[in-house]
Design an enzyme around this catalytic site. Structure first.
Site, PDB file in Angstrom:
ATOM      1  N   GLU A  29      78.187  47.104  91.085  1.00 22.37           N
ATOM      2  CA  GLU A  29      78.871  46.644  89.878  1.00 22.37           C
ATOM      3  C   GLU A  29      78.606  47.669  88.783  1.00 22.37           C
ATOM      4  OE1 GLU A  29      78.300  43.022  86.661  1.00 22.37           O
ATOM      5  OE2 GLU A  29      77.587  42.726  88.703  1.00 22.37           O
ATOM      6  N   HIS A  83      79.416  48.910  84.647  1.00 15.86           N
ATOM      7  CA  HIS A  83      79.933  48.650  83.296  1.00 15.86           C
ATOM      8  C   HIS A  83      79.683  49.886  82.450  1.00 15.86           C
ATOM      9  CE1 HIS A  83      80.660  44.493  84.184  1.00 15.86           C
ATOM     10  NE2 HIS A  83      79.483  44.482  84.794  1.00 15.86           N
ATOM     11  N   ILE A  84      80.696  50.306  81.735  1.00 15.60           N
ATOM     12  CA  ILE A  84      80.598  51.504  80.897  1.00 15.60           C
ATOM     13  C   ILE A  84      79.630  51.265  79.738  1.00 15.60           C
ATOM     14  CG2 ILE A  84      81.911  53.007  79.334  1.00 15.60           C
ATOM     15  CD1 ILE A  84      84.341  52.504  81.270  1.00 15.60           C
ATOM     16  N   ARG A 131      91.051  52.444  73.864  1.00 15.84           N
ATOM     17  CA  ARG A 131      90.500  51.110  73.587  1.00 15.84           C
ATOM     18  C   ARG A 131      89.063  51.230  73.104  1.00 15.84           C
ATOM     19  NH1 ARG A 131      88.118  46.970  77.927  1.00 15.84           N
ATOM     20  NH2 ARG A 131      87.619  45.276  76.505  1.00 15.84           N
ATOM     21  N   ARG A 142      75.717  43.327  74.002  1.00 15.34           N
ATOM     22  CA  ARG A 142      76.977  42.842  73.439  1.00 15.34           C
ATOM     23  C   ARG A 142      76.980  41.313  73.348  1.00 15.34           C
ATOM     24  NH1 ARG A 142      81.817  45.703  76.057  1.00 15.34           N
ATOM     25  NH2 ARG A 142      82.798  44.837  74.203  1.00 15.34           N
ATOM     26  N   ASN A 187      84.230  47.901  88.608  1.00 17.28           N
ATOM     27  CA  ASN A 187      84.101  47.501  87.217  1.00 17.28           C
ATOM     28  C   ASN A 187      85.170  46.438  87.039  1.00 17.28           C
ATOM     29  OD1 ASN A 187      84.173  47.105  84.470  1.00 17.28           O
ATOM     30  ND2 ASN A 187      83.941  49.277  83.971  1.00 17.28           N
ATOM     31  N   ALA A 215      86.457  42.129  82.223  1.00 18.36           N
ATOM     32  CA  ALA A 215      86.210  40.751  81.797  1.00 18.36           C
ATOM     33  C   ALA A 215      86.101  39.790  82.972  1.00 18.36           C
ATOM     34  CB  ALA A 215      87.317  40.297  80.847  1.00 18.36           C
ATOM     35  N   TYR A 275      83.626  52.388  74.505  1.00 14.97           N
ATOM     36  CA  TYR A 275      83.979  52.867  75.843  1.00 14.97           C
ATOM     37  C   TYR A 275      84.142  54.378  75.944  1.00 14.97           C
ATOM     38  CZ  TYR A 275      84.724  47.920  76.550  1.00 14.97           C
ATOM     39  OH  TYR A 275      84.545  46.557  76.623  1.00 14.97           O
ATOM     40  N   PRO A 302      90.739  44.595  84.315  1.00 19.38           N
ATOM     41  CA  PRO A 302      91.613  44.490  83.154  1.00 19.38           C
ATOM     42  C   PRO A 302      91.185  45.365  81.988  1.00 19.38           C
ATOM     43  CG  PRO A 302      90.358  42.465  83.453  1.00 19.38           C
ATOM     44  CD  PRO A 302      90.118  43.308  84.656  1.00 19.38           C
ATOM     45  N   ASN A 303      92.180  45.955  81.374  1.00 23.65           N
ATOM     46  CA  ASN A 303      92.075  46.775  80.167  1.00 23.65           C
ATOM     47  C   ASN A 303      91.447  48.144  80.391  1.00 23.65           C
ATOM     48  OD1 ASN A 303      93.251  44.795  78.377  1.00 23.65           O
ATOM     49  ND2 ASN A 303      91.364  43.642  78.681  1.00 23.65           N
TER      50      ASN A 303
END
Length: 148
Positions: free
Chosen positions: A100, A102-103, A20, A109, A76, A79, A25, A12-13
Site C-alpha cells: 500500500e 501513499h504519497i 491537485r 492529515r 495507492n 480515498a 502531493y 481516484p484523483n
C-alpha cells in the site's frame, strides 16, 4: 524479457497529480511517475501494468482480471483506502501480495485518513515519501519476489 509482472494501481484523483494540491502531493504528474517507475522496472527486469481509475469497480475488475498475469501489486487506492471493503476483498480473493502506497503522510492529515482497509493485509505500507515511495515499493517488491 521480464520474469515478473507487477500491477501498479492508482485510485481516484491520482490522475490529477501535478495540479491537485501540489503542497501535499508535489508537482510530479501521473505520467512522470509512470515514466520513473518504468525506468526502475527496466533496471530490475520487471514488466509493469499501469492502471488508474476513479471508479471502485474498475479497480476491483483489474485486480481480478490480472490475477493470473501478475506476481505483485503496488496500490495507492487514494480515498478508497479508507472506505473500500470491495478492493480489500478483491486483493485477498486473488491472494495477490501487495504494498500500500501513499504519497503524503496520511497520519499527519485528517483523522479519517488514519484508517486503512488495506494495511492489515498489505506486506508493507509506504507513506509520506512523495512519488519516491513508489520506487521504494517497486524495489522491495522485487526483493520479495526474488527472495521468497
Amino acid at each position: 524479457m521480464s520474469f515478473y509482472k507487477v500491477l501498479v494501481i492508482n485510485g481516484p484523483n491520482l490522475n490529477l497529480l501535478g495540479t491537485r494540491e501540489p503542497e501535499i502531493y508535489g508537482s510530479d504528474t501521473l505520467a512522470s511517475l509512470q515514466e520513473m517507475l518504468d525506468k526502475k522496472a527496466k533496471e530490475l527486469g520487471i514488466e509493469l501494468i499501469h492502471f488508474q481509475s476513479n471508479h471502485e469497480g474498475d479497480i476491483v475488475d483489474i485486480i481480478q482480471k490480472t490475477r493470473n498475469e501478475v506476481s505483485f501489486c503496488l496500490i495507492n487506492a487514494g480515498a478508497y483506502t479508507h472506505t473500500s471493503v470491495a478492493i480489500r476483498d478483491a486483493l485477498c480473493g486473488v491472494d495477490l501480495p501487495f504494498y500500500e502506497i501513499h504519497i503524503s503522510n496520511v497520519h499527519k492529515r485528517e483523522e479519517f485518513r488514519h484508517h486503512s482497509f488495506l494495511s492489515d493485509k498489505a506486506l508493507g505500507v509506504i507513506v509520506g515519501f512523495g512519488v519516491r515511495g513508489y520506487v521504494y515499493a517497486l524495489e522491495n517488491a522485487y526483493y520479495y519476489l526474488t527472495n521468497k
